[in-house]
Scaffold this active site. Structure first.
Site, PDB file in Angstrom:
ATOM      1  N   GLU A   1       0.821  -1.215   0.000  1.00 23.11           N
ATOM      2  CA  GLU A   1       0.000   0.000   0.000  1.00 23.11           C
ATOM      3  C   GLU A   1       0.854   1.264   0.000  1.00 23.11           C
ATOM      4  OE1 GLU A   1      -0.542  -2.597   1.976  1.00 23.11           O
ATOM      5  OE2 GLU A   1      -2.607  -3.266   1.621  1.00 23.11           O
TER       6      GLU A   1
ATOM      7  N   PHE B   1     -11.827  -7.426  13.896  1.00 19.63           N
ATOM      8  CA  PHE B   1     -10.714  -7.892  13.076  1.00 19.63           C
ATOM      9  C   PHE B   1     -10.354  -6.829  12.030  1.00 19.63           C
ATOM     10  CE2 PHE B   1      -9.166 -10.145   9.218  1.00 19.63           C
ATOM     11  CZ  PHE B   1      -7.922 -10.510   9.738  1.00 19.63           C
ATOM     12  N   GLN B   2      -9.086  -6.496  11.959  1.00 18.00           N
ATOM     13  CA  GLN B   2      -8.558  -5.506  11.027  1.00 18.00           C
ATOM     14  C   GLN B   2      -9.202  -4.135  11.193  1.00 18.00           C
ATOM     15  OE1 GLN B   2      -8.473  -7.258   7.023  1.00 18.00           O
ATOM     16  NE2 GLN B   2      -6.325  -7.831   7.424  1.00 18.00           N
TER      17      GLN B   2
ATOM     18  N   LYS C   1     -17.632  -1.100   5.671  1.00 15.89           N
ATOM     19  CA  LYS C   1     -18.024  -2.182   4.757  1.00 15.89           C
ATOM     20  C   LYS C   1     -19.541  -2.258   4.625  1.00 15.89           C
ATOM     21  CE  LYS C   1     -17.161  -7.026   3.697  1.00 15.89           C
ATOM     22  NZ  LYS C   1     -16.388  -8.243   4.032  1.00 15.89           N
TER      23      LYS C   1
ATOM     24  N   MET D   1      23.835   9.196   2.832  1.00 14.57           N
ATOM     25  CA  MET D   1      23.662  10.497   3.470  1.00 14.57           C
ATOM     26  C   MET D   1      23.946  10.404   4.967  1.00 14.57           C
ATOM     27  SD  MET D   1      23.216  13.608   3.024  1.00 14.57           S
ATOM     28  CE  MET D   1      22.271  14.275   1.660  1.00 14.57           C
TER      29      MET D   1
HETATM   30  C1  LIG Z   1      11.881   5.900   5.707  1.00 13.69           C
HETATM   31  C2  LIG Z   1      13.159   6.548   6.105  1.00 13.69           C
HETATM   32  N1  LIG Z   1      13.974   5.967   6.989  1.00 13.69           N
HETATM   33  C3  LIG Z   1      15.136   6.541   7.320  1.00 13.69           C
HETATM   34  C4  LIG Z   1      15.510   7.736   6.770  1.00 13.69           C
HETATM   35  C5  LIG Z   1      16.835   8.400   7.148  1.00 13.69           C
HETATM   36  N2  LIG Z   1      17.707   8.484   5.983  1.00 13.69           N
HETATM   37  C6  LIG Z   1      17.825   9.613   5.228  1.00 13.69           C
HETATM   38  S1  LIG Z   1      18.823   9.431   3.919  1.00 13.69           S
HETATM   39  C7  LIG Z   1      19.176   7.848   4.338  1.00 13.69           C
HETATM   40  C8  LIG Z   1      20.106   7.028   3.517  1.00 13.69           C
HETATM   41  C9  LIG Z   1      19.538   6.637   2.213  1.00 13.69           C
HETATM   42  O1  LIG Z   1      20.384   5.674   1.647  1.00 13.69           O
HETATM   43  P1  LIG Z   1      20.381   5.432   0.089  1.00 13.69           P
HETATM   44  O2  LIG Z   1      19.012   5.184  -0.396  1.00 13.69           O
HETATM   45  O3  LIG Z   1      21.369   4.375  -0.224  1.00 13.69           O
HETATM   46  O4  LIG Z   1      20.824   6.837  -0.496  1.00 13.69           O
HETATM   47  P2  LIG Z   1      22.268   7.533  -0.504  1.00 13.69           P
HETATM   48  O5  LIG Z   1      22.258   8.578   0.565  1.00 13.69           O
HETATM   49  O6  LIG Z   1      23.287   6.463  -0.265  1.00 13.69           O
HETATM   50  O7  LIG Z   1      22.377   8.130  -1.865  1.00 13.69           O
HETATM   51  C10 LIG Z   1      18.496   7.485   5.507  1.00 13.69           C
HETATM   52  C11 LIG Z   1      18.610   6.159   6.177  1.00 13.69           C
HETATM   53  C12 LIG Z   1      14.612   8.331   5.866  1.00 13.69           C
HETATM   54  N3  LIG Z   1      14.842   9.498   5.284  1.00 13.69           N
HETATM   55  N4  LIG Z   1      13.457   7.712   5.527  1.00 13.69           N
END
Ligand SMILES: Cc1ncc(C[n+]2csc(CCOP(=O)(O)OP(=O)(O)O)c2C)c(N)n1
Ligand SMILES: [Mg+2]
Length: 589
Positions: A53, A115-116, A165, A481
């Protein structure tokens, strides 16, 4: 008046047809099941069966970006509905028009921990523009009409319609409302003439003015008007992450993206401005840096359709509530009048200053010393080879910032990303939705190896439903990042950021998963590129495939960093052009 006997479920599908919905992204389940039966017969509404979803929600967002119309997603009660929370929050932060339809347990069971059962209206109250719980079949048509109206007017946003529903199963008479009665909902679109004239006067008097353009300009479809205003006044323009494409990247007056990873010229322009004309922008902390030191000498004109944004973070000297298209069009008239009366600004010294910054601190990057691939090079070449007619969807992280920096967005609708929420997993399903909304356009997801693993199951949807998107995974083997922040602020202590999606020194030479084999398992074409000399040919090879989705594993350097950077919570004055390298703001004497 059109009335006809039918079930609530039939009335729901008829209503969707009525508002012109052609695609719904969703997954069925018990509570929403009655709606899927008439959906099976609809000749107007295509349902795309997603694999999660969250993917349905982001696909609806991508569809909205591509078409300007609300995207629609559908889920069952409980876990189906809660899986929509992230995309709803995402759409709320980025003002994306979207309607989510969820099944709810039967009306008599609501509140019994059936449920749900989940109180999805309660859960999503803070992350939707509005939501509805529908208990009676008779209310379905009117509620759907209201939901689409609210999602797409004023400041756009997500609206959730939760339908019991029992309401879907009950009999009703279909009746499309002739008039909507929404007390308290009357978005002001027409700006106040006096305020607009005051803004024009300030533009003429300013010495260092800037147009600070936000996503609202794209949402309002005001790019044309913006260009006229910019050229008429000669003002420098900065476009935020959410506004990339609102003003052509190649336009000489575009000084770039402001903010944490903005250009020195754009950050400097805001910081040193004596007048900021904010258009559909919200002074987000990623743009302002430490707020109390942001643009200390600037007077603020702030135009936004949402009065709640005005003076929220920064006091507006001239508040203007209105639709950006109307605001900018009226500003053009006011500026023309001023100019006819001989009142015209002189910004030559200002442009000298900004041009010096542009020349001294262009966007750039260093080639990795170890001969590995520079991620910036990959992204730049994608932009150059695929071109400005394509639509690009980014994930969240370093690759997102490089996609913002190194691809030139020339037109509205060419860039979509999760700006406000920073939702990893946005890119693949958003690209899917955009491709469905605008099948004639090439759609590229620029994704990270971390983000990709959050929603890559939608590759199955792409393959099965013939949605041939391209996915460029910028595979740096890491949550890049986060790793960058560990490098800069945690002494290189790399706690839990190595994903092992590409071999790195000191770890096994494994790729888990191997993205090319994963792509093939999903019925997609999988390509890999590890050397700079292969980048162009790999992109061209991907472009030549038009009958299947393509995933490219661009295996890139693990240590590349995003520059410039303003560290979180510090003043924009402390922007670093590169590590330990602050720009010189003024003339070198
Ligand atoms: C759902 C979610 N969980 C955690 C984060 C924290 N976060 C921001 S950037 C990042 C790293 C992303 O890694 P990647 O997709 O490999 O991108 P890169 O920075 O390596 O280009 C994380 C864990 C986030 N923004 N969103
Ligand atoms: Mg990564």
């Amino acid at each position: 008046m059109m009335t006809e006997q039918m079930t609530g479920a039939q009335s729901l599908i008829r209503s969707l047809e009525h508002v012109g919905v052609d695609v719904v992204f969703g997954i069925p389940g018990g509570a929403i099941l009655p709606a899927y039966d008439p959906l099976y017969d609809s000749e107007k509404v295509r349902h795309i069966l997603m694999r999660h979803e969250q993917g349905a929600g982001h696909a609806a967002e991508g569809y909205a970006y591509a078409t300007g119309r609300p995207g629609v997603c559908m889920a069952t009660s409980g876990p189906g509905a809660t899986n929509l929370v992230t995309p709803l929050a995402d759409a709320h932060m980025d003002s994306v028009p979207m309607v989510a339809i969820t099944g709810q347990v039967a009306a008599p069971a609501i509140g019994t921990d059936a449920f749900q059962e989940a109180d999805i209206c309660g859960i999503t109250m803070p992350v939707t523009k509005h939501n509805f719980l529908v208990r009676e079949a008779d209310d379905i048509a009117r509620t759907i009409a209201e939901a689409f109206h609210i999602a797409s007017t004023g400041r756009p946003g997500p609206v959730l319609v939760d339908i019991a529903k029992s309401a879907l199963q009950a009999d009703t008479r279909f009746e499309w409302p002739q008039r909507l009665d929404l007390p308290g909902y009357r978005p002001v679109t027409k700006p106040h003439g006096k305020q607009v004239r005051e803004a024009a006067r300030m533009i003429a008097e300013a010495k260092r003015p800037v147009l600070y353009v936000g996503g609202g300009v794209l949402k309002a479809g005001a790019s044309q008007e913006l260009r006229v205003l910019a050229e008429l006044t000669g003002l420098p323009v900065v476009t935020t992450l959410m506004a990339l494409g609102a003003f052509p990247a190649s336009h000489p007056q575009n000084v770039g993206m402001p903010g944490m990873h903005g250009t020195v010229a754009a950050v400097g322009a805001l910081q040193r401005a004596d007048l900021i004309v904010a258009l559909g922008a919200r002074f987000d902390d990623r743009v302002t840096g430490r707020l109390d030191s942001f643009a200390p000498d600037a007077k603020i004109v702030h135009a936004d359709i949402d009065p709640a944004e005005i003076s929220k973070n920064r006091h507006a000297d001239v508040p203007i509530v209105g639709d950006c298209r109307e605001v900018i069009a009226d500003m053009v008239v006011a500026v023309r009048n001023d100019q006819a009366a001989g009142r015209q600004g002189d910004y030559e010294a200002w442009w000298d200053q900004l041009n010096r910054l542009r020349a001294a601190y262009p966007l750039g990057y260093e080639q990795p010393g170890d001969g590995s691939l520079a991620p910036q090079h990959v992204i730049q070449r994608i932009g150059e080879i695929v071109g400005p007619d394509a639509a690009y969807a980014a994930g969240v992280g370093q690759h997102q910032m490089w996609a913002a920096q190194f691809i030139n967005y020339e037109r509205p609708g060419s860039f979509m990303n999760s700006g406000g929420a920073g939702t990893m997993g946005f890119a693949v399903p958003a690209a899917l939705g955009a491709k469905v909304g605008d099948p004639g356009r090439a759609v590229w997801a620029i994704d990270g190896d971390g983000c990709f693993q959050m929603t890559n199951q939608e590759l199955a949807t792409c393959a099965v439903e013939n949605i041939p998107i391209k996915v460029a995974v910028i595979n740096n083997g890491n949550l890049g990042m986060v790793r960058q922040w560990q490098t800069l602020f945690y002494e290189g202590r790399y706690s839990n950021t190595n994903l092992q999606t590409s071999p790195s020194p000191g770890t096994e030479k494994v790729r888990i998963p191997d993205f090319t084999r994963l792509a093939e398992a999903y019925g997609c074409v999988g390509l890999r590129c590890e050397r700079a000399e292969d980048v162009d040919a790999t992109i061209e090879k991907a472009m030549a495939v038009d009958d299947a989705p393509v995933v490219i594993d661009f295996t890139v350097n693990h240590d590349s960093m995003v520059w410039p950077m303003v560290a979180a919570g510090v003043s924009n004055d402390s922007i670093q052009y590169a590590r330990d390298m602050a720009p010189h703001w003024d003339d070198e004497e």
